[in-house]
Design a protein around this motif. Structure first.
Motif, PDB file in Angstrom:
ATOM      1  N   GLU A 294       0.795  -1.366  -0.039  1.00  0.00           N
ATOM      2  CA  GLU A 294       0.064   0.131   0.127  1.00  0.00           C
ATOM      3  C   GLU A 294       0.907   1.226  -0.091  1.00  0.00           C
ATOM      4  N   PRO A 295       0.633   2.116  -0.941  1.00  0.00           N
ATOM      5  CA  PRO A 295       1.515   3.462  -0.920  1.00  0.00           C
ATOM      6  C   PRO A 295       1.162   4.271   0.134  1.00  0.00           C
ATOM      7  N   VAL A 296       2.081   4.606   1.224  1.00  0.00           N
ATOM      8  CA  VAL A 296       1.840   5.434   2.261  1.00  0.00           C
ATOM      9  C   VAL A 296       2.445   6.854   2.349  1.00  0.00           C
TER      10      VAL A 296
ATOM     11  N   ARG B 170      -1.718  11.622  -7.163  1.00  0.00           N
ATOM     12  CA  ARG B 170      -1.605  10.225  -8.053  1.00  0.00           C
ATOM     13  C   ARG B 170      -0.702   9.111  -7.583  1.00  0.00           C
ATOM     14  N   LEU B 171       0.463   9.638  -6.946  1.00  0.00           N
ATOM     15  CA  LEU B 171       1.392   8.529  -6.355  1.00  0.00           C
ATOM     16  C   LEU B 171       0.775   7.925  -5.141  1.00  0.00           C
ATOM     17  N   LEU B 172       0.072   8.574  -4.136  1.00  0.00           N
ATOM     18  CA  LEU B 172      -0.578   7.902  -3.010  1.00  0.00           C
ATOM     19  C   LEU B 172      -1.662   7.526  -3.117  1.00  0.00           C
ATOM     20  N   ARG B 173      -2.675   7.683  -4.320  1.00  0.00           N
ATOM     21  CA  ARG B 173      -3.768   7.280  -4.697  1.00  0.00           C
ATOM     22  C   ARG B 173      -4.966   8.000  -3.593  1.00  0.00           C
ATOM     23  N   VAL B 174      -4.909   9.198  -3.578  1.00  0.00           N
ATOM     24  CA  VAL B 174      -5.855  10.018  -2.963  1.00  0.00           C
ATOM     25  C   VAL B 174      -6.332  11.114  -3.736  1.00  0.00           C
TER      26      VAL B 174
END
Length: 250
Positions: free
Chosen positions: A134-136, A191-195
């Protein structure tokens, strides 16, 4: 500033999960029960639960009541640990990926933090950090030129720069200074953290130095909301709280 009702509901549910009222594996109350509790519409409740789902705190199986997946990831400042070292101690799988490595001229703040002369160069690094796939966190670091060659030589998926610098070059972090605040996610962050763009991110800026006090790095970490909890402990033994009775108001 007025807080949206769905955010208030999400915060209350989050507190209930962290307090143990809803343990890991437990089902949350139904949408109708939550709506009745806060005198809110089901749509508002869905927004609140969706926020917790985006944080990875609750599951998101369609057609079923949401299940609590975890409570919190706590990171203490009492010890000087890298992200990868901390993840290992907590039992998480960590992964990292270099997205950018480039030398450039230091900004005025970087020069001041790293004790560099005007016009000095730094190694500008951007890394994406993940826990259990999970990208955090996004890590933006300016490395002092004296450690730049070591960082440039590392593989793109290097798990821990600090571990590698210690093993390969004998560069060991001994001191850390931390600054914490919150910032909205920009386009790249989102985009990178999917938020969503504008979502709140926990920002930690820190300066790391070696045993001689020589600055190694000036870093800005941006964490997804709910992905980590920072813990600071204190006591009167280590930091006495002194009061002057004569100055107290009654």
């Amino acid at each position: 500033m007025v807080t949206a009702l769905y955010m208030e509901i999400a915060e209350e549910i989050r507190r209930s999960i962290l307090s143990g009222e809803y343990p890991v594996g437990a089902r949350l109350p139904s949408e109708s029960d939550l709506a009745d509790r806060w005198s809110a519409s089901r749509g508002t409740v869905r927004q609140a639960v969706a926020l917790l789902t985006s944080e990875g705190i609750v599951g998101s199986r369609q057609g079923a009541r949401r299940i609590v997946l975890r409570r919190e990831r706590r990171h203490s400042f009492a010890e000087l640990h890298s992200f990868a070292q901390w993840a290992r101690t907590m039992g998480y799988r960590s992964a990292s990926r270099f997205l950018h490595r480039e030398r450039r001229r230091a900004t005025p703040e970087e020069a001041r933090r790293l004790a560099l002369p005007q016009g000095a160069t730094v190694l500008d690094v951007l890394r994406l950090r993940c826990l259990d796939d999970e990208p955090v966190m996004l890590e933006r670091t300016a490395y002092a030129e004296w450690v730049a060659p070591t960082v440039e030589s590392l593989p793109v998926d290097c798990a821990s720069i600090m571990d590698s610098m210690a093993e390969d070059a004998g560069i060991v972090a001994h001191y850390g200074e931390h600054l914490i605040d919150a910032v909205p996610a920009g386009s790249d962050d989102a985009r990178l953290l999917r938020v969503r763009r504008g979502s709140p991110l926990l920002r930690q800026r820190h300066l790391t130095s070696n045993q001689d006090g020589r600055p190694i790095e000036w870093t800005e970490d941006r964490y997804r909301a709910g992905s980590v909890t920072f813990n600071v402990s204190n006591s009167v033994g280590t930091a006495p709280l002194v009061r002057d009775p004569g100055s107290l108001l009654t």
